[in-house]
Motif scaffolding. Sequence first.
Motif, PDB file in Angstrom:
ATOM      1  N   ARG A  33       8.684 -21.950 -26.513  1.00 13.47           N
ATOM      2  CA  ARG A  33       9.161 -23.017 -25.640  1.00 13.47           C
ATOM      3  C   ARG A  33       9.799 -22.395 -24.407  1.00 13.47           C
ATOM      4  O   ARG A  33      10.619 -21.480 -24.512  1.00 13.47           O
ATOM      5  CB  ARG A  33      10.180 -23.902 -26.358  1.00 13.47           C
ATOM      6  CG  ARG A  33      10.473 -25.200 -25.621  1.00 13.47           C
ATOM      7  CD  ARG A  33      11.538 -26.000 -26.319  1.00 13.47           C
ATOM      8  NE  ARG A  33      12.871 -25.502 -26.007  1.00 13.47           N
ATOM      9  CZ  ARG A  33      13.996 -26.037 -26.467  1.00 13.47           C
ATOM     10  NH1 ARG A  33      13.936 -27.083 -27.283  1.00 13.47           N
ATOM     11  NH2 ARG A  33      15.165 -25.539 -26.150  1.00 13.47           N
ATOM     12  N   GLN A  90      15.114 -19.214 -15.080  1.00 19.51           N
ATOM     13  CA  GLN A  90      16.140 -19.718 -14.163  1.00 19.51           C
ATOM     14  C   GLN A  90      15.704 -19.486 -12.719  1.00 19.51           C
ATOM     15  O   GLN A  90      15.372 -18.374 -12.330  1.00 19.51           O
ATOM     16  CB  GLN A  90      17.470 -19.016 -14.417  1.00 19.51           C
ATOM     17  CG  GLN A  90      18.594 -19.530 -13.540  1.00 19.51           C
ATOM     18  CD  GLN A  90      19.942 -18.984 -13.965  1.00 19.51           C
ATOM     19  OE1 GLN A  90      20.241 -18.872 -15.143  1.00 19.51           O
ATOM     20  NE2 GLN A  90      20.766 -18.653 -12.994  1.00 19.51           N
ATOM     21  N   ASP A 115      12.088 -23.136 -21.072  1.00 18.46           N
ATOM     22  CA  ASP A 115      13.042 -24.043 -20.419  1.00 18.46           C
ATOM     23  C   ASP A 115      13.244 -23.582 -18.984  1.00 18.46           C
ATOM     24  O   ASP A 115      13.717 -22.459 -18.754  1.00 18.46           O
ATOM     25  CB  ASP A 115      14.388 -24.050 -21.149  1.00 18.46           C
ATOM     26  CG  ASP A 115      14.277 -24.626 -22.547  1.00 18.46           C
ATOM     27  OD1 ASP A 115      13.159 -24.983 -22.946  1.00 18.46           O
ATOM     28  OD2 ASP A 115      15.304 -24.722 -23.237  1.00 18.46           O
ATOM     29  N   SER A 146       9.894 -29.880 -17.140  1.00 15.83           N
ATOM     30  CA  SER A 146      10.669 -28.652 -16.982  1.00 15.83           C
ATOM     31  C   SER A 146      10.836 -27.904 -18.292  1.00 15.83           C
ATOM     32  O   SER A 146      11.245 -26.753 -18.304  1.00 15.83           O
ATOM     33  CB  SER A 146      12.054 -28.974 -16.398  1.00 15.83           C
ATOM     34  OG  SER A 146      12.755 -29.852 -17.249  1.00 15.83           O
ATOM     35  N   VAL A 147      10.528 -28.556 -19.416  1.00 17.29           N
ATOM     36  CA  VAL A 147      10.506 -27.903 -20.725  1.00 17.29           C
ATOM     37  C   VAL A 147       9.099 -28.087 -21.298  1.00 17.29           C
ATOM     38  O   VAL A 147       8.644 -29.215 -21.463  1.00 17.29           O
ATOM     39  CB  VAL A 147      11.560 -28.492 -21.675  1.00 17.29           C
ATOM     40  CG1 VAL A 147      11.455 -27.848 -23.056  1.00 17.29           C
ATOM     41  CG2 VAL A 147      12.964 -28.311 -21.116  1.00 17.29           C
ATOM     42  N   MET A 166      15.294 -23.887 -15.617  1.00 21.47           N
ATOM     43  CA  MET A 166      16.611 -24.336 -15.163  1.00 21.47           C
ATOM     44  C   MET A 166      16.794 -23.971 -13.691  1.00 21.47           C
ATOM     45  O   MET A 166      16.421 -22.875 -13.275  1.00 21.47           O
ATOM     46  CB  MET A 166      17.713 -23.705 -16.011  1.00 21.47           C
ATOM     47  CG  MET A 166      17.613 -24.072 -17.482  1.00 21.47           C
ATOM     48  SD  MET A 166      18.566 -22.957 -18.564  1.00 21.47           S
ATOM     49  CE  MET A 166      17.474 -21.527 -18.591  1.00 21.47           C
ATOM     50  N   GLY A 175      14.111 -18.773 -21.419  1.00 18.87           N
ATOM     51  CA  GLY A 175      14.717 -19.477 -20.297  1.00 18.87           C
ATOM     52  C   GLY A 175      14.227 -18.909 -18.975  1.00 18.87           C
ATOM     53  O   GLY A 175      14.240 -17.693 -18.772  1.00 18.87           O
ATOM     54  N   VAL A 202      12.205 -19.117 -27.866  1.00 16.96           N
ATOM     55  CA  VAL A 202      12.588 -19.914 -26.692  1.00 16.96           C
ATOM     56  C   VAL A 202      12.901 -18.961 -25.548  1.00 16.96           C
ATOM     57  O   VAL A 202      13.692 -18.030 -25.708  1.00 16.96           O
ATOM     58  CB  VAL A 202      13.802 -20.818 -26.980  1.00 16.96           C
ATOM     59  CG1 VAL A 202      14.120 -21.687 -25.762  1.00 16.96           C
ATOM     60  CG2 VAL A 202      13.550 -21.695 -28.197  1.00 16.96           C
TER      61      VAL A 202
END
Length: 440
Positions: free
Chosen positions: A336, A274, A338, A99-100, A340, A272, A270
């Motif tokens: 990177r 979601q 991430d 997931s990362v 979520m 994200g 980074v």
Amino acid sequence: MGQVAWKALFLSLFDYKTEKYVIAKNKKVGVLYRVVQLSILAYLVGWVFVVKKGYQDTDTSLQSSVITKLKGVAFTNTSELGERLWDVADYVIPPQGESVFFVMTNLIVTPNQRQAMCPEVGRIEPLDPQTPAKPGSASIPDALCDKDTDCLEGEAVVAGNGVKTGRCLKDRGSTRGTCEVLAWCPVEKRYKPKKPLLGSAENFTVYIKNSIRFPKFKFSKMNVLATDNESYLKTCRYSQEHPYCPIFVLGNIVRWAGGNFQEMALEGGVIGIQIEWNCDLDKAPSECNPHYSFSRLDNKSAETSISSGYNFRFAKYYRDAEGVDYRTLIKAYGIRFDVMVNGKVRAQARMYQSLERKEVGGGSCEAGKFNIIPTIINISSGLALMGAGAFFCDLVLLYLIKKSNFYRGKKYEEVKCSSRKSLSSPTLNGNQSPDQLGGL
């Protein structure tokens, strides 16, 4: 006198109080009472049941699994590496698809390092051949020296690359020098290109497979379209028209997060991703759809922060024919990502017994379905609030309005079975009318 008072107090412990209903012909208090009732009813129906789904039971024990897989190739031609083709085995870290994940977009290569003695810092390499170089010892203050005694043998260089040997190395005509160290030599190069080496990674794609399950309701679902067409995932790309195609272009992800891929790829960052499941399980499963949002999680301003970007180092080791160990040091810059998972999901219990899957993992979600217990609890709470509203109106009627003494005399009456008439307040007997006391 004291004994009489104590006796009366003792006997009052055995008095019994019962309710007496009085209809107060007071329009102001009556309107206030109805307004309070309507407010409580609107709160109960509108907020508790419609907005907060107070008639449903909830489940927060979400089980979630995220699997990622990248696709794309890039070609580079540099002095350190020559002509080279990069594929997913080269630029994706870690390779197992979690997931990362990290996509390398830029790098500094220091080839053919071996353990030896060399200057800690000789110079800072220029960004390009036209930019003049400058002494590099200032970048590592602990490596500066004027004489050999400034380089204590066996002492590690703070923020440096090795251990001091006790020698201070100087260029000809220079008064200051740098300490000699035992390290992997030559030490890491201190330069980076003006543009990202793997800028073409903007066109790479990532497959994000998300499976969710709520064990309490035995409800499971995936963000991948259920189809027998094997070429679907090879040709589709995620869009509002194709929410069940989890193939994302990296450049689009960065743009949706409000960034520029080429600028971000230079020093890294980074992002994200979601995935939110806002579903009502009292409706059909087709109404339960994933919603994606993207944001940049690191510092966006590279000019105002010395710690902007994202990078790390790794090395590839080899041994020559004479048995000497060498390595190629790589300082990798990249983005990177991430992934979520969160949201709210709801459904009827009888509908999803056959949808159970085996995906497990972690996440933060909430699911709910109709349940009589929270429904009764919320209705009871509303009735209690109605009682509180009546109590508030009693306070206004009996203590706050102009003729509250009259209403208190009507509401509270002391009755003894030995007497034929009611004993009332010394000032009011409870039989006066509002006309006798004056209008309100």
